[in-house]
Design a protein around this motif. Sequence first.
Motif, PDB file in Angstrom:
ATOM      1  N   ARG A 107       0.822  -1.273   0.051  1.00 61.34           N
ATOM      2  CA  ARG A 107      -0.007   0.220   0.080  1.00 61.34           C
ATOM      3  C   ARG A 107       1.020   1.296  -0.022  1.00 61.34           C
ATOM      4  N   ALA A 108       2.019   1.234   0.943  1.00 57.72           N
ATOM      5  CA  ALA A 108       2.840   2.283   1.019  1.00 57.72           C
ATOM      6  C   ALA A 108       3.436   2.571  -0.399  1.00 57.72           C
ATOM      7  N   ASP A 109       4.028   1.588  -1.088  1.00 59.76           N
ATOM      8  CA  ASP A 109       4.674   1.633  -2.286  1.00 59.76           C
ATOM      9  C   ASP A 109       3.584   2.052  -3.430  1.00 59.76           C
ATOM     10  N   THR A 110       2.289   1.999  -3.732  1.00 62.06           N
ATOM     11  CA  THR A 110       1.345   2.372  -4.105  1.00 62.06           C
ATOM     12  C   THR A 110       1.187   3.675  -4.165  1.00 62.06           C
ATOM     13  N   VAL A 111       0.893   3.940  -2.891  1.00 62.33           N
ATOM     14  CA  VAL A 111       0.636   5.523  -2.469  1.00 62.33           C
ATOM     15  C   VAL A 111       1.708   6.417  -3.018  1.00 62.33           C
ATOM     16  N   SER A 112       2.922   5.933  -2.723  1.00 63.39           N
ATOM     17  CA  SER A 112       4.080   6.830  -3.118  1.00 63.39           C
ATOM     18  C   SER A 112       4.444   6.735  -4.493  1.00 63.39           C
ATOM     19  N   GLY A 113       4.492   5.612  -5.159  1.00 67.89           N
ATOM     20  CA  GLY A 113       5.063   5.450  -6.442  1.00 67.89           C
ATOM     21  C   GLY A 113       3.645   6.042  -7.537  1.00 67.89           C
ATOM     22  N   ALA A 114       2.376   5.390  -7.390  1.00 71.35           N
ATOM     23  CA  ALA A 114       1.350   5.405  -8.279  1.00 71.35           C
ATOM     24  C   ALA A 114       0.656   6.737  -7.715  1.00 71.35           C
ATOM     25  N   GLY A 115       0.545   7.222  -6.502  1.00 79.22           N
ATOM     26  CA  GLY A 115      -0.236   8.287  -6.019  1.00 79.22           C
ATOM     27  C   GLY A 115       0.589   9.493  -6.048  1.00 79.22           C
ATOM     28  N   ILE A 116       1.482   9.825  -5.008  1.00 77.78           N
ATOM     29  CA  ILE A 116       2.108  10.976  -4.979  1.00 77.78           C
ATOM     30  C   ILE A 116       3.139  11.080  -6.021  1.00 77.78           C
ATOM     31  N   GLY A 117       3.947  10.200  -6.685  1.00 79.58           N
ATOM     32  CA  GLY A 117       4.829  10.153  -7.722  1.00 79.58           C
ATOM     33  C   GLY A 117       4.022  10.664  -8.810  1.00 79.58           C
ATOM     34  N   MET A 118       3.210   9.940  -9.049  1.00 78.15           N
ATOM     35  CA  MET A 118       2.436   9.973 -10.392  1.00 78.15           C
ATOM     36  C   MET A 118       1.755  11.532 -10.413  1.00 78.15           C
ATOM     37  N   ALA A 119       1.283  12.247  -9.523  1.00 79.64           N
ATOM     38  CA  ALA A 119       0.863  13.477  -9.284  1.00 79.64           C
ATOM     39  C   ALA A 119       1.745  14.458  -9.634  1.00 79.64           C
ATOM     40  N   LEU A 120       3.262  14.389  -9.006  1.00 81.06           N
ATOM     41  CA  LEU A 120       4.153  15.148  -9.127  1.00 81.06           C
ATOM     42  C   LEU A 120       4.765  14.908 -10.607  1.00 81.06           C
ATOM     43  N   ALA A 121       4.759  13.844 -11.046  1.00 76.70           N
ATOM     44  CA  ALA A 121       5.326  13.532 -12.251  1.00 76.70           C
ATOM     45  C   ALA A 121       4.341  14.094 -13.602  1.00 76.70           C
ATOM     46  N   THR A 122       3.014  14.200 -13.153  1.00 81.37           N
ATOM     47  CA  THR A 122       1.949  14.758 -14.218  1.00 81.37           C
ATOM     48  C   THR A 122       2.361  16.106 -14.176  1.00 81.37           C
ATOM     49  N   VAL A 123       2.622  17.043 -12.969  1.00 82.70           N
ATOM     50  CA  VAL A 123       2.919  18.443 -13.122  1.00 82.70           C
ATOM     51  C   VAL A 123       3.959  18.766 -13.994  1.00 82.70           C
ATOM     52  N   LEU A 124       5.189  17.923 -13.557  1.00 90.82           N
ATOM     53  CA  LEU A 124       6.245  18.054 -14.574  1.00 90.82           C
ATOM     54  C   LEU A 124       5.967  17.636 -15.970  1.00 90.82           C
ATOM     55  N   ARG A 125       5.316  16.706 -16.284  1.00 94.20           N
ATOM     56  CA  ARG A 125       5.096  16.581 -17.570  1.00 94.20           C
ATOM     57  C   ARG A 125       4.417  17.600 -18.318  1.00 94.20           C
ATOM     58  N   PHE A 126       3.201  18.223 -17.633  1.00 90.88           N
ATOM     59  CA  PHE A 126       2.555  19.070 -17.947  1.00 90.88           C
ATOM     60  C   PHE A 126       3.348  20.380 -18.304  1.00 90.88           C
ATOM     61  N   TRP A 127       4.105  20.772 -17.551  1.00 87.47           N
ATOM     62  CA  TRP A 127       4.790  22.212 -17.556  1.00 87.47           C
ATOM     63  C   TRP A 127       5.919  21.905 -18.707  1.00 87.47           C
ATOM     64  N   GLY A 128       6.729  20.699 -18.619  1.00 84.74           N
ATOM     65  CA  GLY A 128       7.558  20.480 -19.703  1.00 84.74           C
ATOM     66  C   GLY A 128       7.031  20.232 -21.188  1.00 84.74           C
ATOM     67  N   THR A 129       5.848  19.759 -21.326  1.00 87.95           N
ATOM     68  CA  THR A 129       5.082  19.665 -22.694  1.00 87.95           C
ATOM     69  C   THR A 129       4.615  20.756 -22.987  1.00 87.95           C
TER      70      THR A 129
END
Length: 159
Positions: A109-131
């Motif tokens: 659960r912790a791995d899912t929250v950190s990688g697919a939850g928090i990580g995905m949210a931060l990565a999406t912000v980075l991808r939106f800005w970069g794109t």
Amino acid sequence: MVARLRAAGPELAAFAAVGLCAYAADLGLFLWLRGPVGLDPLTAKALSFVAGCSVAYTGNAFGTYRQAPDGVSRLRQYGIFFAVNIAGALVQLLCLAVSHYGLGLTSRRADTVSGAGIGMALATVLRFWGTRTLVFRYRGAATAHVRQARQVARTTWTG
């Protein structure tokens, strides 16, 4: 600020829709390559990642950012887009590594929250800005609103 967010709404919605399609392509291909095809997980993920990036680039280039100025070749745009997506993937891995190894949160659960939850949210912000900033150099409705306000501010009383 509210006007800028409201003006960026269609861009954000289109970016999210393209992202969902890319995610579906990535996941579907990964599952197929791991299952019936029988590839090892790293090869399957690498191939599905490239496919997902290609779907996302195509959707953004011909959909979300079709009005963006064409000053760069499509191949160069795709290369920059791919680099932005790798940076996003590294953000997700970093969140997972910090949580799992740094904080000692080792449950699934912790791995899912950190990688697919928090990580995905931060990565999406980075991808939106970069794109929008690095790949397509988009000047959408939100930016047009700011430019218009600046132009009005520069106008003198004599016209």
